[in-house]
Scaffold this motif. Structure first.
Motif, mmCIF file in Angstrom:
data_model
loop_
_atom_site.group_PDB
_atom_site.id
_atom_site.type_symbol
_atom_site.label_atom_id
_atom_site.label_comp_id
_atom_site.label_asym_id
_atom_site.label_seq_id
_atom_site.Cartn_x
_atom_site.Cartn_y
_atom_site.Cartn_z
ATOM 1 N N VAL A 102 0.835 -1.198 0.000
ATOM 2 C CA VAL A 102 0.000 0.000 0.000
ATOM 3 C C VAL A 102 0.872 1.251 0.000
ATOM 4 C CG1 VAL A 102 -1.640 1.351 1.367
ATOM 5 C CG2 VAL A 102 -2.005 -1.095 1.058
ATOM 6 N N ASP A 103 1.968 1.239 0.772
ATOM 7 C CA ASP A 103 2.876 2.387 0.793
ATOM 8 C C ASP A 103 3.426 2.683 -0.600
ATOM 9 O OD1 ASP A 103 2.553 2.838 3.490
ATOM 10 O OD2 ASP A 103 4.263 1.607 4.082
ATOM 11 N N LYS A 104 3.520 1.636 -1.428
ATOM 12 C CA LYS A 104 3.974 1.807 -2.810
ATOM 13 C C LYS A 104 2.802 2.010 -3.765
ATOM 14 C CE LYS A 104 8.126 -1.020 -2.159
ATOM 15 N NZ LYS A 104 8.825 -2.276 -2.552
ATOM 16 N N GLN A 105 1.613 2.303 -3.184
ATOM 17 C CA GLN A 105 0.371 2.543 -3.933
ATOM 18 C C GLN A 105 -0.004 1.345 -4.810
ATOM 19 O OE1 GLN A 105 0.359 6.419 -5.866
ATOM 20 N NE2 GLN A 105 -0.358 7.291 -3.944
ATOM 21 N N ASN A 106 0.189 0.154 -4.246
ATOM 22 C CA ASN A 106 -0.170 -1.073 -4.941
ATOM 23 C C ASN A 106 -1.270 -1.770 -4.146
ATOM 24 O OD1 ASN A 106 -0.274 -3.403 -6.439
ATOM 25 N ND2 ASN A 106 1.934 -3.640 -6.587
ATOM 26 N N LEU A 107 -2.425 -1.122 -4.094
ATOM 27 C CA LEU A 107 -3.528 -1.596 -3.261
ATOM 28 C C LEU A 107 -4.045 -2.951 -3.722
ATOM 29 C CD1 LEU A 107 -5.639 -1.130 -1.040
ATOM 30 C CD2 LEU A 107 -7.004 0.118 -2.707
ATOM 31 N N ARG A 108 -4.207 -3.131 -5.021
ATOM 32 C CA ARG A 108 -4.782 -4.378 -5.505
ATOM 33 C C ARG A 108 -3.928 -5.572 -5.107
ATOM 34 N NH1 ARG A 108 -8.717 -3.302 -9.437
ATOM 35 N NH2 ARG A 108 -9.928 -1.656 -8.465
ATOM 36 N N SER A 109 -2.606 -5.446 -5.233
ATOM 37 C CA SER A 109 -1.741 -6.565 -4.875
ATOM 38 C C SER A 109 -1.825 -6.865 -3.384
ATOM 39 C CB SER A 109 -0.289 -6.264 -5.273
ATOM 40 O OG SER A 109 -0.164 -6.189 -6.675
ATOM 41 N N ALA A 110 -1.988 -5.814 -2.566
ATOM 42 C CA ALA A 110 -2.125 -6.026 -1.128
ATOM 43 C C ALA A 110 -3.387 -6.817 -0.816
ATOM 44 C CB ALA A 110 -2.142 -4.680 -0.402
ATOM 45 N N LEU A 111 -4.477 -6.456 -1.449
ATOM 46 C CA LEU A 111 -5.738 -7.171 -1.221
ATOM 47 C C LEU A 111 -5.659 -8.591 -1.761
ATOM 48 C CD1 LEU A 111 -8.248 -4.306 -2.110
ATOM 49 C CD2 LEU A 111 -7.603 -5.105 0.168
ATOM 50 N N ASP A 112 -5.003 -8.754 -2.916
ATOM 51 C CA ASP A 112 -4.831 -10.098 -3.468
ATOM 52 C C ASP A 112 -4.022 -10.968 -2.522
ATOM 53 O OD1 ASP A 112 -6.260 -9.458 -5.711
ATOM 54 O OD2 ASP A 112 -4.505 -9.086 -6.975
ATOM 55 N N LEU A 113 -2.992 -10.382 -1.914
ATOM 56 C CA LEU A 113 -2.166 -11.140 -0.969
ATOM 57 C C LEU A 113 -3.001 -11.639 0.202
ATOM 58 C CD1 LEU A 113 0.638 -12.040 0.149
ATOM 59 C CD2 LEU A 113 0.766 -9.803 1.266
ATOM 60 N N LEU A 114 -3.833 -10.773 0.752
ATOM 61 C CA LEU A 114 -4.663 -11.168 1.890
ATOM 62 C C LEU A 114 -5.601 -12.311 1.528
ATOM 63 C CD1 LEU A 114 -5.528 -7.621 3.247
ATOM 64 C CD2 LEU A 114 -4.031 -9.285 4.342
ATOM 65 N N HIS A 115 -6.071 -12.327 0.287
ATOM 66 C CA HIS A 115 -6.987 -13.383 -0.144
ATOM 67 C C HIS A 115 -6.239 -14.668 -0.496
ATOM 68 C CE1 HIS A 115 -10.657 -11.097 0.032
ATOM 69 N NE2 HIS A 115 -10.109 -10.113 -0.673
ATOM 70 N N THR A 116 -5.148 -14.544 -1.252
ATOM 71 C CA THR A 116 -4.433 -15.751 -1.697
ATOM 72 C C THR A 116 -3.758 -16.473 -0.543
ATOM 73 O OG1 THR A 116 -2.482 -14.419 -2.247
ATOM 74 C CG2 THR A 116 -4.047 -14.876 -4.021
ATOM 75 N N GLU A 117 -3.386 -15.728 0.475
ATOM 76 C CA GLU A 117 -2.750 -16.352 1.633
ATOM 77 C C GLU A 117 -3.779 -16.860 2.637
ATOM 78 O OE1 GLU A 117 0.278 -17.141 2.327
ATOM 79 O OE2 GLU A 117 1.251 -16.255 0.564
ATOM 80 N N ASN A 118 -5.070 -16.725 2.288
ATOM 81 C CA ASN A 118 -6.147 -17.194 3.167
ATOM 82 C C ASN A 118 -5.983 -16.640 4.583
ATOM 83 O OD1 ASN A 118 -7.420 -18.864 1.198
ATOM 84 N ND2 ASN A 118 -5.794 -20.368 1.476
ATOM 85 N N SER A 119 -5.713 -15.356 4.634
ATOM 86 C CA SER A 119 -5.507 -14.722 5.935
ATOM 87 C C SER A 119 -6.782 -14.794 6.766
ATOM 88 C CB SER A 119 -5.088 -13.264 5.745
ATOM 89 O OG SER A 119 -6.051 -12.555 5.001
ATOM 90 N N SER A 120 -6.615 -14.755 8.063
ATOM 91 C CA SER A 120 -7.746 -14.869 8.984
ATOM 92 C C SER A 120 -8.569 -13.593 8.979
ATOM 93 C CB SER A 120 -7.233 -15.132 10.398
ATOM 94 O OG SER A 120 -6.483 -14.022 10.862
ATOM 95 N N THR A 121 -9.783 -13.702 9.512
ATOM 96 C CA THR A 121 -10.645 -12.525 9.630
ATOM 97 C C THR A 121 -9.981 -11.465 10.482
ATOM 98 O OG1 THR A 121 -12.599 -13.935 9.442
ATOM 99 C CG2 THR A 121 -12.923 -11.726 10.335
ATOM 100 N N GLY A 122 -9.247 -11.898 11.505
ATOM 101 C CA GLY A 122 -8.575 -10.958 12.394
ATOM 102 C C GLY A 122 -7.529 -10.137 11.674
ATOM 103 N N ILE A 123 -6.707 -10.794 10.850
ATOM 104 C CA ILE A 123 -5.659 -10.064 10.147
ATOM 105 C C ILE A 123 -6.247 -9.130 9.105
ATOM 106 C CG2 ILE A 123 -5.210 -11.720 8.296
ATOM 107 C CD1 ILE A 123 -2.586 -9.794 10.320
ATOM 108 N N ARG A 124 -7.353 -9.543 8.494
ATOM 109 C CA ARG A 124 -8.001 -8.645 7.533
ATOM 110 C C ARG A 124 -8.562 -7.424 8.257
ATOM 111 N NH1 ARG A 124 -11.277 -12.618 3.322
ATOM 112 N NH2 ARG A 124 -9.564 -14.065 2.949
ATOM 113 N N GLY A 125 -9.094 -7.655 9.434
ATOM 114 C CA GLY A 125 -9.603 -6.536 10.223
ATOM 115 C C GLY A 125 -8.492 -5.575 10.602
ATOM 116 N N GLN A 126 -7.322 -6.111 11.005
ATOM 117 C CA GLN A 126 -6.186 -5.246 11.337
ATOM 118 C C GLN A 126 -5.746 -4.438 10.122
ATOM 119 O OE1 GLN A 126 -2.882 -7.022 13.627
ATOM 120 N NE2 GLN A 126 -4.233 -8.769 14.014
ATOM 121 N N PHE A 127 -5.742 -5.113 8.965
ATOM 122 C CA PHE A 127 -5.349 -4.402 7.750
ATOM 123 C C PHE A 127 -6.344 -3.302 7.426
ATOM 124 C CE2 PHE A 127 -5.638 -3.902 3.109
ATOM 125 C CZ PHE A 127 -4.343 -3.465 2.856
#
Length: 600
Positions: free
Chosen positions: A86-111
Motif C-alpha cells: 500500500v505504501d507503494k500505492q499497490n492496493l490491488r496486490s495487497a488485497l490479493d495477498l490477503l486473499h491468496t494467503e487465506n488470511s484470517s478474519t482478524g488479520i483482515r480486520g487489522q489491515f
C-alpha cells in the motif's frame, strides 16, 4: 519485499509448528522447499534472522540437522507485506495477498483498520510548495470514466470532477443554469436550440474547446450508447450545426421539454474530438475533459486526480485527490469509529462520534420490483400479482435490511404520497391461502437484478419464502440487465435515484418498463410520456407521473419496496462542503482547517 514471500513459503510449509517451537531440519531440505541453491538458502536464513522472523542455529556438515525456530507469525508478516504494498500505492496486490494467503478474519480486520488511517486529508511539502491531498476509498471497481459508458455512482462522481456539460442544474432540480454555454435560446416550436459557448475554456490536454467538440460529443453518444441512459433524449437529435466556433445549433425531431435538463447530466459531458478519436477504446481509462480536475494516473486501482489550473471557473483548493477503488466487500465497516476519513458517504455514524457532523441529503434511492407481463407464466394472472404484492411484507423486509436511512415508501414522489397508512400485512397463513386461491401452485419465479442489489434480492427472497413463494435469483451485469436477457425473468428488481434529475430518471424507467408491459398498457404509457415531454408546467408533469405509477400499482405491476436516504458525514475541520444530490462532495470546493486551529 520478496524476502517476506520466502518466509511465508517456509512458514506455510510447517503449519503445525507454532512460534518459538524448535524444528530440526537441514539447509538442503529448506532449499528444496524454496527451489533454490544451498548457498542462497544460507543467505536467506541470515536475512530472515536479521529481520527478527526466526532463529537459526546451524550445525556443521550438509547432512547435519540444524535448529530452526519461527518467531514471527505468518499473520504478522502478511500484514507487513500488505502494508508495504500500500505504501507503494499497490492496493490491488495487497488485497490479493490477503486473499491468496487465506488470511484470517482478524488479520483482515487489522489491515482494514490500518488502511483506514491512510485515508483522509494531509499536506506534503514539495520544495517550497505545500501540496494538499485528499485520499478516500471507493468500494467499487472503476471500469470506465467515459461519460458515454459509465454505469455506477462512483464512476459517475469522478466523471463530474473531470468533465463539464453545456448547462448545469441546481440541486433542487428547479433551474437550469449556464455552464460551458453562457446563454441559449429556443425557437417557437422548441425543436431548435441554439447555445453560445464561453470563450477560452480549455481541455486538460491544452486545447481550447469549440463548437465542433459539442457536435462530436452528442453524435458520439448517439453512436456509442443507442440503448444507454437517457437514450430517448439524444436519439431525438436530427442534426447539429456549428455556424462558428462558439455557436451550436441543435435540431430535434420533435419538442422535448426534458432535452435541456438532459444536457445538464454528465452523460452529455463534452469531450475533445481530437484526443477522443486518437484514444479510441482507451478513452475511458485515459479521459480528458474540461473539469476542475484532470486524471494524472491510475495504477493498481488508485486513481489520481490533480487540480486543473486552467479551469474556467477557477482553480480548486485541493491539489490532488487519490481515489482508492476497493473491490466490493473491502469497504470499511460503517459501524466502526472513523478517525481519519474526514468525509464519509452514505455512512451510519455511531453515537460516540460526537465530533462528526451528518447531513441527510435531499436525494434518495428507491428500490422496487416490476412484473414482466410479456412472459408467459403465472404472473399474467392479475389476482396472483396481487397476492405476490401482499406477500411482500414490507415491515419484515425493513427488519431484514435495517438501517437508520431506510424507510418504507409507496411512491416516487414522497411529497405527494398519500398520508393514509398502508394496511398492515396479513398473517403468513392468510397470505399463503390467498396465493392458493389465486392459482399459485408453488412454481419457481425468477427474480432478476444486477450484482450490486444482491443483498436486497436475498432479503426479498427470504420474505417470499416465508410466504410460500419460491424465488430463483438471477444476477445480470448492468449491460445485460438493460438488454433482452432480463426478459426471461418474471420479476425485475430495480432502483431509481430521486434527485434533481428525477424526471429524467423516471422517464427512462417507464420507457424501460414499457418493454415488458401488455400492449394496451404500453400504449397508454406512450400517451402519458408524450404529454410529459411536451408539458412546460412542472406541476402538470408531476401529475402525469403520479397517474402512471398509480395505474401500475393498481395493476400490481409495480411493487414498491423501500426508500433509502443519502447521508454524508464529515469532520468539522472541513470547510467549503458543497454536496451534490448523490451525497458526494465537489472536490473543487473543499478546503481544510489546519491541525490545532479552532474549527467552530
Amino acid at each position: 519485499m520478496k524476502i517476506r514471500r520466502h518466509y511465508l513459503a517456509l512458514r506455510n510449509a510447517f503449519p503445525d509448528i507454532s512460534e518459538d517451537t524448535p524444528l530440526d531440519i537441514t539447509v538442503q531440505e529448506l532449499a528444496d522447499l524454496l527451489t533454490c541453491t544451498h548457498r542462497n538458502m544460507v543467505l536467506l536464513l541470515k536475512r530472515m534472522q536479521q529481520e527478527g522472523w526466526l532463529v537459526w542455529t546451524p550445525k556443521k556438515g550438509r547432512s547435519n540437522r540444524s535448529t530452526l525456530i519461527f518467531t514471527a507469525s505468518r499473520e504478522r508478516v502478511i500484514l507487513e507485506e500488505a502494508q508495504e504494498m500500500v505504501d507503494k500505492q499497490n492496493l490491488r496486490s495487497a488485497l490479493d495477498l490477503l486473499h491468496t494467503e487465506n488470511s484470517s478474519t482478524g488479520i483482515r480486520g487489522q489491515f482494514q483498520d490500518w488502511l483506514s488511517e491512510q485515508f483522509g486529508f494531509h499536506s506534503e511539502i514539495q520544495g517550497q510548495r505545500r501540496m494538499d491531498i485528499l485520499r478516500f476509498p471507493l468500494p467499487q471497481t472503476i471500469h470506465s470514466l467515459d461519460p458515454a459508458a459509465i454505469h455506477f455512482t462512483g464512476e459517475s462522481h469522478l466523471v463530474n470532477q473531470l468533465f463539464d456539460g453545456l448547462v448545469r442544474i441546481d440541486y433542487k432540480g428547479q433551474s437550469v443554469l449556464p455552464h460551458l454555454a453562457h446563454a441559449w435560446e429556443a425557437d417557437a416550436a422548441r425543436t431548435t436550440w441554439t447555445f453560445y459557448l464561453r470563450k477560452g475554456v480549455r481541455f486538460h490536454h491544452g486545447r481550447d474547446m469549440h463548437s465542433g467538440d459539442v457536435k462530436y460529443s452528442l453524435e458520439r453518444l448517439q453512436r456509442m450508447a443507442q440503448r444507454g441512459l437517457y437514450s430517448w433524449a439524444y436519439a431525438g437529435i436530427e442534426a447539429i450545426e456549428t455556424p462558428d466556433d462558439t455557436t451550436v445549433r441543435i435540431h430535434l425531431a420533435k419538442r422535448n421539454e426534458a432535452f435541456l435538463p438532459f444536457l445538464a447530466t454528465n452523460r452529455a459531458s463534452i469531450v475533445p474530438q481530437d484526443f477522443c478519436e486518437a484514444a479510441g477504446g482507451d478513452f475511458g481509462l485515459s479521459p480528458v475533459g474540461t473539469g476542475p480536475f484532470r486524471l494524472a494516473g491510475k495504477e493498481q486501482g488508485i486513481w489520481v486526480l490533480e487540480a486543473f489550473p486552467s479551469y474556467f471557473q477557477g482553480r480548486g483548493f485541493l491539489d490532488r485527490v487519490e481515489v482508492w477503488s476497493l473491490p466490493e466487500g473491502e469497504q470499511h465497516d460503517a459501524s466502526a469509529p472513523l478517525p481519519a476519513f474526514q468525509v464519509m458517504h452514505n455512512a451510519r455514524m455511531p453515537d460516540m462520534e460526537e465530533n462528526w457532523r451528518q447531513v441527510r441529503q435531499s436525494g434518495m434511492t428507491c428500490k422496487f420490483i416490476t412484473v414482466n407481463e410479456e412472459k408467459e407464466g403465472p404472473l399474467t394472472n392479475e389476482v396472483l400479482r396481487a397476492a405476490v404484492d401482499e406477500a411482500l411484507d414490507r415491515i419484515y423486509l425493513l427488519e431484514l435490511l435495517s438501517g437508520d436511512v431506510i424507510e418504507g415508501g409507496d411512491s416516487f414522489w414522497p411529497q405527494l404520497e398519500e398520508t393514509a397508512a398502508r394496511p398492515l400485512p396479513k398473517c403468513v397463513n392468510d397470505v399463503k391461502q390467498q396465493l392458493v386461491n389465486s392459482g399459485y401452485r408453488g412454481e419457481t419465479l425468477i427474480l432478476a437484478t444486477i450484482p450490486q442489489y444482491e443483498f436486497d434480492a436475498r432479503a426479498v427472497q427470504e420474505v417470499c419464502r416465508r410466504a410460500g413463494i419460491q424465488l430463483d435469483i438471477r444476477l445480470l451485469p448492468a449491460e445485460e440487465f438493460k438488454g433482452e436477457t432480463r426478459m426471461s425473468a418474471d420479476l425485475l428488481l430495480f432502483a431509481v435515484m430521486l434527485d434533481e434529475h428525477r424526471e429524467l430518471r423516471l422517464i427512462d424507467l417507464f420507457k424501460s418498463m414499457q418493454e415488458h408491459a401488455m400492449p394496451d398498457v404500453k400504449n397508454w404509457m406512450d400517451d402519458k410520456l408524450e404529454h410529459i415531454l411536451t408539458e412546460s408546467n412542472a406541476s402538470e408533469r408531476a401529475r402525469h407521473f403520479v397517474e402512471m405509477e398509480t395505474m401500475l400499482k393498481h395493476r400490481h405491476s409495480l411493487l414498491f419496496l423501500y426508500r433509502k436516504h443519502l447521508k454524508t458525514a464529515f469532520h468539522p475541520s472541513i470547510r467549503g462542503i458543497s454536496l451534490e444530490s448523490l451525497g458526494w462532495v465537489r472536490f473543487r470546493d473543499l478546503w481544510f482547517i489546519p491541525s490545532g486551529t479552532d474549527s467552530e
